[in-house]
Design an enzyme around this catalytic site. Structure first.
Site, PDB file in Angstrom:
ATOM      1  N   LEU A  77       3.533  16.238  -1.483  1.00 52.65           N
ATOM      2  CA  LEU A  77       3.085  14.893  -1.862  1.00 52.65           C
ATOM      3  C   LEU A  77       4.086  14.180  -2.773  1.00 52.65           C
ATOM      4  O   LEU A  77       3.778  13.157  -3.367  1.00 52.65           O
ATOM      5  CB  LEU A  77       1.708  14.954  -2.527  1.00 52.65           C
ATOM      6  CG  LEU A  77       0.577  15.476  -1.630  1.00 52.65           C
ATOM      7  CD1 LEU A  77      -0.759  15.442  -2.361  1.00 52.65           C
ATOM      8  CD2 LEU A  77       0.481  14.681  -0.327  1.00 52.65           C
ATOM      9  N   GLY A  78       5.284  14.726  -2.886  1.00 49.12           N
ATOM     10  CA  GLY A  78       6.332  14.034  -3.645  1.00 49.12           C
ATOM     11  C   GLY A  78       6.941  12.908  -2.825  1.00 49.12           C
ATOM     12  O   GLY A  78       6.372  12.467  -1.829  1.00 49.12           O
ATOM     13  N   GLN A  79       8.132  12.483  -3.212  1.00 45.20           N
ATOM     14  CA  GLN A  79       8.751  11.312  -2.567  1.00 45.20           C
ATOM     15  C   GLN A  79       9.101  11.554  -1.094  1.00 45.20           C
ATOM     16  O   GLN A  79       9.093  10.628  -0.290  1.00 45.20           O
ATOM     17  CB  GLN A  79      10.029  10.926  -3.345  1.00 45.20           C
ATOM     18  CG  GLN A  79      10.659   9.619  -2.876  1.00 45.20           C
ATOM     19  CD  GLN A  79      12.015   9.345  -3.512  1.00 45.20           C
ATOM     20  OE1 GLN A  79      12.595  10.217  -4.182  1.00 45.20           O
ATOM     21  NE2 GLN A  79      12.531   8.145  -3.328  1.00 45.20           N
ATOM     22  N   LEU A  80       9.387  12.812  -0.732  1.00 49.21           N
ATOM     23  CA  LEU A  80       9.989  13.047   0.584  1.00 49.21           C
ATOM     24  C   LEU A  80       9.106  13.773   1.595  1.00 49.21           C
ATOM     25  O   LEU A  80       9.354  13.705   2.800  1.00 49.21           O
ATOM     26  CB  LEU A  80      11.287  13.858   0.408  1.00 49.21           C
ATOM     27  CG  LEU A  80      12.311  13.248  -0.556  1.00 49.21           C
ATOM     28  CD1 LEU A  80      13.490  14.185  -0.748  1.00 49.21           C
ATOM     29  CD2 LEU A  80      12.798  11.902  -0.016  1.00 49.21           C
ATOM     30  N   ASP A 122       0.197  26.825  -4.190  1.00 52.87           N
ATOM     31  CA  ASP A 122       0.776  26.836  -5.531  1.00 52.87           C
ATOM     32  C   ASP A 122       1.967  27.786  -5.500  1.00 52.87           C
ATOM     33  O   ASP A 122       1.792  28.995  -5.349  1.00 52.87           O
ATOM     34  CB  ASP A 122      -0.294  27.324  -6.518  1.00 52.87           C
ATOM     35  CG  ASP A 122       0.252  27.429  -7.931  1.00 52.87           C
ATOM     36  OD1 ASP A 122       1.448  27.147  -8.149  1.00 52.87           O
ATOM     37  OD2 ASP A 122      -0.530  27.803  -8.823  1.00 52.87           O
ATOM     38  N   ILE A 161      17.414   9.058  -3.895  1.00 44.13           N
ATOM     39  CA  ILE A 161      16.836   8.656  -2.605  1.00 44.13           C
ATOM     40  C   ILE A 161      15.951   7.421  -2.800  1.00 44.13           C
ATOM     41  O   ILE A 161      15.103   7.390  -3.692  1.00 44.13           O
ATOM     42  CB  ILE A 161      16.019   9.803  -1.970  1.00 44.13           C
ATOM     43  CG1 ILE A 161      16.874  11.076  -1.834  1.00 44.13           C
ATOM     44  CG2 ILE A 161      15.456   9.373  -0.605  1.00 44.13           C
ATOM     45  CD1 ILE A 161      18.120  10.930  -0.983  1.00 44.13           C
ATOM     46  N   ASP A 205       0.536  21.135  -1.189  1.00 44.11           N
ATOM     47  CA  ASP A 205       0.741  20.666  -2.563  1.00 44.11           C
ATOM     48  C   ASP A 205      -0.402  21.227  -3.404  1.00 44.11           C
ATOM     49  O   ASP A 205      -1.344  21.819  -2.856  1.00 44.11           O
ATOM     50  CB  ASP A 205       0.739  19.127  -2.619  1.00 44.11           C
ATOM     51  CG  ASP A 205       1.575  18.590  -3.775  1.00 44.11           C
ATOM     52  OD1 ASP A 205       2.569  17.894  -3.521  1.00 44.11           O
ATOM     53  OD2 ASP A 205       1.233  18.877  -4.947  1.00 44.11           O
ATOM     54  N   ILE A 206      -0.326  21.016  -4.735  1.00 46.74           N
ATOM     55  CA  ILE A 206      -1.470  21.402  -5.567  1.00 46.74           C
ATOM     56  C   ILE A 206      -2.348  20.187  -5.859  1.00 46.74           C
ATOM     57  O   ILE A 206      -3.361  20.296  -6.519  1.00 46.74           O
ATOM     58  CB  ILE A 206      -1.027  22.061  -6.912  1.00 46.74           C
ATOM     59  CG1 ILE A 206      -0.046  21.157  -7.651  1.00 46.74           C
ATOM     60  CG2 ILE A 206      -0.432  23.429  -6.674  1.00 46.74           C
ATOM     61  CD1 ILE A 206       0.266  21.628  -9.061  1.00 46.74           C
ATOM     62  N   TYR A 230      16.832  20.428 -15.077  1.00 52.70           N
ATOM     63  CA  TYR A 230      16.776  20.158 -13.632  1.00 52.70           C
ATOM     64  C   TYR A 230      18.086  20.592 -12.972  1.00 52.70           C
ATOM     65  O   TYR A 230      18.102  21.333 -11.983  1.00 52.70           O
ATOM     66  CB  TYR A 230      16.530  18.660 -13.433  1.00 52.70           C
ATOM     67  CG  TYR A 230      16.564  18.158 -12.014  1.00 52.70           C
ATOM     68  CD1 TYR A 230      15.691  18.643 -11.051  1.00 52.70           C
ATOM     69  CD2 TYR A 230      17.455  17.132 -11.647  1.00 52.70           C
ATOM     70  CE1 TYR A 230      15.713  18.140  -9.750  1.00 52.70           C
ATOM     71  CE2 TYR A 230      17.470  16.624 -10.362  1.00 52.70           C
ATOM     72  CZ  TYR A 230      16.603  17.135  -9.415  1.00 52.70           C
ATOM     73  OH  TYR A 230      16.617  16.628  -8.140  1.00 52.70           O
TER      74      TYR A 230
HETATM   75  C1  AKB Z   1      16.682  12.341 -10.201  1.00 58.55           C
HETATM   76  O1  AKB Z   1      17.079  11.219 -10.548  1.00 58.55           O
HETATM   77  O2  AKB Z   1      16.350  13.229 -10.998  1.00 58.55           O
HETATM   78  C2  AKB Z   1      16.671  12.660  -8.729  1.00 58.55           C
HETATM   79  C3  AKB Z   1      17.963  13.240  -8.296  1.00 58.55           C
HETATM   80  C4  AKB Z   1      19.167  12.390  -8.195  1.00 58.55           C
HETATM   81  O3  AKB Z   1      18.040  14.398  -8.036  1.00 58.55           O
HETATM   82  N1  AKB Z   1      16.382  11.474  -7.981  1.00 58.55           N
END
Ligand code: AKB
Length: 373
Positions: free
Chosen positions: A64-67, A106, A225, A88-89, A195
């Site tokens: 259910l995220g962006q993609l 999960d 994206i 998804d959760i 990240y």
């Molecule tokens: C973010 O901005 O964290 C992401 C990516 C570029 O991985 N959209």
């Protein structure tokens, strides 16, 4: 032969085995003692015979995220509605729930994940669950759990069941000491966000499982994206999606990055097509397992100028978010993606003018529809 010598010989063979993605050179995962969970049941080591002519059975995590929803739509067109399961959760909206199979999954619950893979005879796993860059900095513990521990579960399940595994990486897997204009596939990677660190970890772990266990791991480093019918959640490049919504709704936008912050970006259709393409590429055409993909690169001021060609009265102010700005300043400005172009024919369809025209026409059609009711 003395035990030590035998072990050294086995280790050498394993480390030298070709990265072809085929399974014969694979030493069964359970013998390597990678995870205690993997010795639990012999039943989980039956090999899945997946012929390339069969339709894959696909599971998408973080659906259910962006993609996820967009990718499910594309894969269902190609492989049949019931062969692609979104998970998804979170609770899916009505349109997603009624458009094809959806289940709760999960990624931090290893048994739940294994049950889904076994019961649904999954052969391809697309792992989209992750906390993005800005939201990850605000919640490092959760980002570490989801992006790193969750990935370990995914890798173990994929290796155990002989799955083809796709994990996206990102421009965020690079840092201030990487070459930034352009950034090649192979260079220094010292990201400064959790990240980015988790994505470098994912790239390296996926490649390690590939060379060590024959896991068919495939990875694309996505730019920011841009999508019209799904919103990103907590990224540094999110401004480049929100700006279109605000241009249509209010004609005004407050940008949280400096006007000259240049980042690689891509329209969602190109991103999803690239993902399907790398998944379908024969293993022997892949000279590597993690590829940069590039489409365009722009700054907020360049994007604003392009939008003003369609919305001349569009007003933009800048109120810089220091956390996001520091992240963006450490990321690539341009991506070098010749390996993807040479190995499997990657080519984008959308440049900046095409992206802007497409986004504005989708969103204005949506807003006209909303006003009509
Ligand atoms: C973010 O901005 O964290 C992401 C990516 C570029 O991985 N959209």
């Amino acid at each position: 032969m003395p035990v030590l010598k035998t072990l050294t010989k086995v280790a050498k063979q394993v480390l030298q085995s070709p990265g072809c993605g085929c399974r014969p050179s694979v030493i069964p995962v359970r013998c390597l003692g990678v995870s205690p969970r993997q010795v639990a049941s012999d039943a989980s080591f039956h090999s899945i015979s997946f012929s390339e002519t069969d339709h894959p059975r696909v599971l998408i995590t973080g659906g259910l995220g962006q993609l996820g929803v967009g990718l499910a739509k594309l894969l269902r067109k190609r492989f049949g509605k019931n062969n692609v399961i979104l998970s998804d959760i979170r609770k899916p909206p009505n349109n997603v729930f009624h458009s094809g199979p959806f289940i709760y999954s999960d990624i931090l619950d290893f048994k739940n994940l294994r049950e889904i893979v076994v019961n649904n005879r999954i052969t391809w796993l697309i792992h989209y669950s992750a906390l993005l860059s800005a939201v990850g900095e605000a919640n490092v513990r959760l980002a570490r759990a989801v992006n790193i521990t969750g990935l370990h579960n995914i890798l173990d399940i994929a290796a155990e069941h002989g799955l083809r595994l796709f994990v996206p990486s990102t421009i965020g897997a690079f840092g201030p000491t990487s070459p930034r204009d352009p950034t090649p596939d192979l260079c220094v990677q010292r990201p400064r966000t959790i990240y980015g660190v988790s994505k470098v970890h994912a790239e390296l772990m996926g490649e390690y499982y590939h060379y060590r266990h024959g896991l068919d791991f495939r990875c694309l480093r996505y730019p920011g994206i841009i999508s019209s019918d799904s919103q990103p959640g907590g990224g540094t490049t999110d401004y480049a999606v929100q700006i279109f919504h605000d241009a249509i709704k209010t004609g005004k936008f407050e940008c949280n990055l400096k006007p000259d912050t240049r980042l690689p970006m891509m329209y969602i259709d190109d991103c999803l097509r690239a993902t399907l393409e790398i998944l379908e590429t024969p293993a022997d055409a892949l000279s590597m397992r993690t590829y940069n993909i590039n489409a365009m690169s722009f700054s907020p001021e360049e994007l604003v100028q392009e939008i003003r060609k369609h919305v001349p009265e569009f007003q933009v102010t800048y109120n810089v978010d220091m956390v996001k700005q520091a992240i963006a300043d450490s990321w690539p400005m341009n991506f070098e993606d010749s390996n993807a172009r040479n190995d499997w024919g990657w080519k984008q369809e959308y440049d900046l003018p095409e992206l802007v025209t497409t986004m504005l026409s989708f969103l204005s059609a949506d807003s006209r529809l909303a006003h009509a009711y």
